[in-house]
Design a protein around this motif. Structure first.
Motif, mmCIF file in Angstrom:
data_model
loop_
_atom_site.group_PDB
_atom_site.id
_atom_site.type_symbol
_atom_site.label_atom_id
_atom_site.label_comp_id
_atom_site.label_asym_id
_atom_site.label_seq_id
_atom_site.Cartn_x
_atom_site.Cartn_y
_atom_site.Cartn_z
ATOM 1 N N ALA A 10 0.836 -1.208 0.000
ATOM 2 C CA ALA A 10 0.000 0.000 0.000
ATOM 3 C C ALA A 10 0.868 1.253 0.000
ATOM 4 C CB ALA A 10 -0.901 0.000 1.234
ATOM 5 N N VAL A 11 0.305 2.340 -0.470
ATOM 6 C CA VAL A 11 0.940 3.647 -0.335
ATOM 7 C C VAL A 11 0.971 3.974 1.152
ATOM 8 C CG1 VAL A 11 0.647 6.119 -0.798
ATOM 9 C CG2 VAL A 11 0.181 4.439 -2.605
ATOM 10 N N THR A 12 2.108 4.461 1.637
ATOM 11 C CA THR A 12 2.223 4.876 3.033
ATOM 12 C C THR A 12 2.549 6.367 3.074
ATOM 13 O OG1 THR A 12 4.581 4.320 3.129
ATOM 14 C CG2 THR A 12 3.023 2.599 3.783
ATOM 15 N N PHE A 13 2.043 7.043 4.092
ATOM 16 C CA PHE A 13 2.316 8.474 4.237
ATOM 17 C C PHE A 13 2.051 8.908 5.662
ATOM 18 C CE2 PHE A 13 -2.202 8.462 3.732
ATOM 19 C CZ PHE A 13 -2.653 9.557 4.445
ATOM 20 N N GLN A 14 2.595 10.074 6.001
ATOM 21 C CA GLN A 14 2.316 10.754 7.259
ATOM 22 C C GLN A 14 1.574 12.038 6.948
ATOM 23 O OE1 GLN A 14 6.399 11.270 8.551
ATOM 24 N NE2 GLN A 14 6.042 9.912 10.285
ATOM 25 N N PHE A 15 0.675 12.408 7.816
ATOM 26 C CA PHE A 15 0.058 13.720 7.724
ATOM 27 C C PHE A 15 1.075 14.752 8.204
ATOM 28 C CE2 PHE A 15 -3.780 11.049 8.348
ATOM 29 C CZ PHE A 15 -4.500 11.459 7.243
ATOM 30 N N CYS A 38 -5.880 17.368 2.519
ATOM 31 C CA CYS A 38 -5.529 17.940 1.217
ATOM 32 C C CYS A 38 -4.028 18.127 1.136
ATOM 33 C CB CYS A 38 -6.251 19.260 0.978
ATOM 34 S SG CYS A 38 -5.735 20.606 2.045
ATOM 35 N N GLY A 39 -3.547 18.193 -0.079
ATOM 36 C CA GLY A 39 -2.141 18.437 -0.330
ATOM 37 C C GLY A 39 -1.979 19.170 -1.641
ATOM 38 N N ALA A 40 -0.852 19.838 -1.782
ATOM 39 C CA ALA A 40 -0.555 20.542 -3.027
ATOM 40 C C ALA A 40 -0.384 19.521 -4.144
ATOM 41 C CB ALA A 40 0.711 21.378 -2.873
ATOM 42 N N LEU A 41 -1.063 19.732 -5.239
ATOM 43 C CA LEU A 41 -1.006 18.803 -6.362
ATOM 44 C C LEU A 41 0.427 18.548 -6.807
ATOM 45 C CD1 LEU A 41 -2.387 17.084 -8.534
ATOM 46 C CD2 LEU A 41 -2.657 19.184 -9.891
ATOM 47 N N HIS A 42 1.264 19.589 -6.812
ATOM 48 C CA HIS A 42 2.637 19.412 -7.301
ATOM 49 C C HIS A 42 3.512 18.576 -6.371
ATOM 50 C CE1 HIS A 42 3.083 23.122 -4.865
ATOM 51 N NE2 HIS A 42 4.283 22.648 -4.631
ATOM 52 N N HIS A 43 3.058 18.260 -5.170
ATOM 53 C CA HIS A 43 3.841 17.425 -4.254
ATOM 54 C C HIS A 43 3.622 15.922 -4.466
ATOM 55 C CE1 HIS A 43 4.510 20.806 -1.097
ATOM 56 N NE2 HIS A 43 5.332 20.874 -2.115
ATOM 57 N N PHE A 44 2.609 15.550 -5.213
ATOM 58 C CA PHE A 44 2.348 14.130 -5.439
ATOM 59 C C PHE A 44 3.311 13.607 -6.498
ATOM 60 C CE2 PHE A 44 -1.403 15.581 -3.316
ATOM 61 C CZ PHE A 44 -1.752 14.515 -2.504
ATOM 62 N N ASN A 45 3.688 12.319 -6.338
ATOM 63 C CA ASN A 45 4.675 11.715 -7.230
ATOM 64 C C ASN A 45 4.485 10.202 -7.266
ATOM 65 O OD1 ASN A 45 5.931 10.650 -4.830
ATOM 66 N ND2 ASN A 45 6.918 12.627 -4.546
ATOM 67 N N ASP A 46 5.478 9.481 -7.780
ATOM 68 C CA ASP A 46 5.376 8.019 -7.867
ATOM 69 C C ASP A 46 5.297 7.362 -6.497
ATOM 70 O OD1 ASP A 46 5.417 8.121 -10.609
ATOM 71 O OD2 ASP A 46 7.575 7.752 -10.763
ATOM 72 N N LYS A 47 6.032 7.900 -5.513
ATOM 73 C CA LYS A 47 6.021 7.310 -4.172
ATOM 74 C C LYS A 47 4.694 7.567 -3.463
ATOM 75 C CE LYS A 47 8.438 7.168 0.186
ATOM 76 N NZ LYS A 47 9.177 7.929 1.153
ATOM 77 N N GLU A 48 4.161 8.754 -3.636
ATOM 78 C CA GLU A 48 2.858 9.098 -3.064
ATOM 79 C C GLU A 48 1.974 9.656 -4.182
ATOM 80 O OE1 GLU A 48 0.762 11.845 0.340
ATOM 81 O OE2 GLU A 48 2.880 11.383 0.580
ATOM 82 N N PRO A 49 1.332 8.741 -4.926
ATOM 83 C CA PRO A 49 0.500 9.182 -6.048
ATOM 84 C C PRO A 49 -0.787 9.854 -5.570
ATOM 85 C CG PRO A 49 0.357 6.807 -5.774
ATOM 86 C CD PRO A 49 1.381 7.293 -4.788
ATOM 87 N N VAL A 50 -1.385 10.597 -6.485
ATOM 88 C CA VAL A 50 -2.681 11.223 -6.192
ATOM 89 C C VAL A 50 -3.643 10.118 -5.758
ATOM 90 C CG1 VAL A 50 -4.644 12.433 -7.231
ATOM 91 C CG2 VAL A 50 -2.312 13.135 -7.788
ATOM 92 N N PRO A 51 -4.384 10.333 -4.671
ATOM 93 C CA PRO A 51 -5.335 9.314 -4.211
ATOM 94 C C PRO A 51 -6.374 8.991 -5.281
ATOM 95 C CG PRO A 51 -5.247 11.172 -2.676
ATOM 96 C CD PRO A 51 -4.429 11.541 -3.861
ATOM 97 N N ALA A 52 -6.895 7.784 -5.192
ATOM 98 C CA ALA A 52 -7.957 7.342 -6.097
ATOM 99 C C ALA A 52 -9.064 6.722 -5.254
ATOM 100 C CB ALA A 52 -7.416 6.318 -7.086
ATOM 101 N N VAL A 53 -10.303 6.963 -5.631
ATOM 102 C CA VAL A 53 -11.436 6.412 -4.893
ATOM 103 C C VAL A 53 -11.288 4.897 -4.797
ATOM 104 C CG1 VAL A 53 -13.947 6.079 -4.912
ATOM 105 C CG2 VAL A 53 -12.967 8.311 -5.513
ATOM 106 N N GLY A 54 -11.443 4.389 -3.582
ATOM 107 C CA GLY A 54 -11.339 2.960 -3.325
ATOM 108 C C GLY A 54 -9.953 2.494 -2.921
#
Length: 132
Positions: A10-15, A38-54
């Motif tokens: 799974a994608v892992t992240f910290q708030f 929420c997060g700045a769109l330009h901060h998303f990448n391969d390690k933390e991709p933009v979330p997707a429903v589900g």
């Protein structure tokens, strides 16, 4: 530390942007107060991709340990100045004015803020809490 099965991939992240803020925001999630982020769109990448429903992601605590699993229920990409009060309140960090002030400061610390910056606004639900 890797997340337990079945979340090993799974994608892992910290708030937040500090261990203290990660733990503070995680506590709001665990209490059921925080159901959006929420997060700045330009901060998303391969390690933390933009979330997707589900999609199910593992949230890490301030020490980088897996704490819980959330599932994305909606994603909206919009400008900062388009975020409404309902979304800000769902973030669990206070009324709209407090949300706005803390997020302007956060984005200024992390690459810059502008009212027209694009945000990824995600709503989620808690799926599982891991034992410590």
């Amino acid at each position: 530390m890797k997340p337990p099965a079945p979340y090993e991939n799974a994608v892992t992240f910290q708030f937040g942007d500090t261990p203290e803020l990660a733990d503070e925001l995680l506590a709001l999630v665990l209490a059921g107060t925080k159901t959006a982020t929420c997060g700045a769109l330009h901060h998303f990448n391969d390690k933390e991709p933009v979330p997707a429903v589900g999609r199910r992601d593992v949230v890490l605590d301030g020490l980088g340990r897996p704490a819980c699993v959330i599932e994305t229920t909606s994603v909206l990409i919009q400008r900062f100045d388009q975020v409404d009060e309902a979304f800000a309140v769902a973030e669990g960090e206070g009324p709209y004015d407090a949300w706005r002030e803390s997020h302007v400061a956060y984005f200024e610390r992390n690459g810059g803020y502008s009212p027209d910056m694009m945000l990824v606004c995600e709503r989620f639900r808690m799926v599982e809490v891991f034992d410590k």
